[in-house]
Design an enzyme around this catalytic site. Structure first.
Site, PDB file in Angstrom:
ATOM      1  CB  CYS A  77      -3.820   1.604  -3.288  1.00  0.00           C
ATOM      2  SG  CYS A  77      -2.650   0.665  -2.408  1.00  0.00           S
TER       3      CYS A  77
ATOM      4  N   GLY B 135      -8.531   0.360  -0.592  1.00  0.00           N
ATOM      5  CA  GLY B 135      -9.302  -0.791   0.786  1.00  0.00           C
ATOM      6  C   GLY B 135      -8.963  -2.481   0.534  1.00  0.00           C
ATOM      7  CD  GLU B 136      -6.652  -5.879   2.156  1.00  0.00           C
ATOM      8  OE1 GLU B 136      -6.688  -4.573   3.002  1.00  0.00           O
ATOM      9  OE2 GLU B 136      -5.343  -6.952   1.156  1.00  0.00           O
ATOM     10  CB  SER B 137      -7.293  -6.111  -4.191  1.00  0.00           C
ATOM     11  OG  SER B 137      -6.477  -6.692  -3.277  1.00  0.00           O
TER      12      SER B 137
ATOM     13  NE  ARG C 163      -3.869  -8.085  -2.665  1.00  0.00           N
ATOM     14  CZ  ARG C 163      -4.190  -9.069  -1.661  1.00  0.00           C
ATOM     15  NH1 ARG C 163      -4.356  -9.893  -1.835  1.00  0.00           N
ATOM     16  NH2 ARG C 163      -4.857  -8.515  -1.036  1.00  0.00           N
TER      17      ARG C 163
ATOM     18  CG  HIS D 176      -4.647   5.801  -0.734  1.00  0.00           C
ATOM     19  ND1 HIS D 176      -5.712   5.600  -0.783  1.00  0.00           N
ATOM     20  CD2 HIS D 176      -3.910   4.712  -0.707  1.00  0.00           C
ATOM     21  CE1 HIS D 176      -5.283   3.698  -0.574  1.00  0.00           C
ATOM     22  NE2 HIS D 176      -4.738   3.557  -0.194  1.00  0.00           N
TER      23      HIS D 176
ATOM     24  CD  GLU E  58      -7.487   8.057  -2.010  1.00  0.00           C
ATOM     25  OE1 GLU E  58      -6.581   8.080  -2.771  1.00  0.00           O
ATOM     26  OE2 GLU E  58      -7.326   7.292  -1.363  1.00  0.00           O
TER      27      GLU E  58
ATOM     28  CB  ILE F 281      -2.055   3.155   2.447  1.00  0.00           C
ATOM     29  CG1 ILE F 281      -2.410   4.137   3.153  1.00  0.00           C
ATOM     30  CG2 ILE F 281      -2.695   1.849   4.437  1.00  0.00           C
ATOM     31  CD1 ILE F 281      -3.907   5.001   3.805  1.00  0.00           C
ATOM     32  NE  ARG F 282      -1.339  -4.166   4.514  1.00  0.00           N
ATOM     33  CZ  ARG F 282      -1.869  -5.363   5.049  1.00  0.00           C
ATOM     34  NH1 ARG F 282      -3.010  -5.441   4.127  1.00  0.00           N
ATOM     35  NH2 ARG F 282      -1.237  -6.912   3.982  1.00  0.00           N
TER      36      ARG F 282
END
Ligand code: GLN
Length: 193
Positions: free
Chosen positions: A79, A48-50, A106, A176, A178, A140-141
């Site tokens: 991630c 997600g976005e930490s 990051r 990821h 998942e 992803i990023r």
């Protein structure tokens, strides 16, 4: 009785982790409160976005319970989850639970090529524990693991950098697992519970 695996369900792709846990034969449990956290055998912190996750953890008063849990029980971070578990975070520096001896940077793959799907060759021991064959990895990023301490075992690398690592009962992937149908990384985590 099947193992209860918590998935921190504040933000990010927690539902994909729930499906991966169910496919691996365990019971997924959404975690948003300290009481829910107390009911699980291990926890996944999703991608997600930490920075957003940190704000929500603070808002939901989950920092202490999560920190205590992460120092005692198995936790798997993917991630953004990897960023939250690391000892040290760069670009910029931010708080983390510090339960695995990693320095992560990051968004380190840069803007133009920040997301990709690649095939990894995990070390032989990974195959012996959960099944052989290449591992499809969705980035992803993603962060890059810039340093892994002596207690950290590198299970797979991409482009010379560690991307799947473990330290005791903690597991970290900068990609990821998942998001693919291959459940071996989740099975590896379940074997730690
Ligand atoms: N770029 C995100 C962060 O720094 C992580 C991206 C992800 O979880 N897919 O938190």
């Amino acid at each position: 009785m099947s193992k209860r695996v918590g998935v921190l369900a504040l933000q990010g792709d927690f539902e994909a982790h729930e499906r991966a846990i169910a496919r691996s034969g365990a019971e997924p449990v959404q975690v948003r409160t300290a009481a829910e956290l107390a009911s699980v055998d291990g926890l996944i912190i999703p991608g997600g976005e930490s920075t957003t996750m940190l704000k929500l953890i603070d808002y939901m008063k989950l920092w202490e319970p999560l920190s205590t849990f992460a120092h005692q029980k198995p936790v798997f971070g993917t991630c953004a989850g990897a960023i939250l578990l690391a000892n040290e975070v760069l670009s910029p520096s931010q708080p983390s639970f510090g339960v695995i001896d990693l320095t992560v940077e990051r968004n380190a793959y840069g803007r133009q090529v920040d997301s990709r799907v690649v095939e990894l060759e995990p070390i032989a021991e990974f195959g012996e524990r959960v099944g052989e064959g290449p591992l499809e990895a969705v980035f992803i990023r993603a962060p890059i693991i810039r340093r892994a301490g002596p207690g950290v075992k590198v299970l797979a690398q991409y482009d010379g950098d560690p991307v799947l690592v473990e330290q005791g009962h903690h597991l970290v992937a900068t990609f990821h697992p998942e998001l693919t149908q291959d459940s071996r990384v989740h099975q590896l985590f379940l074997s730690k519970l």
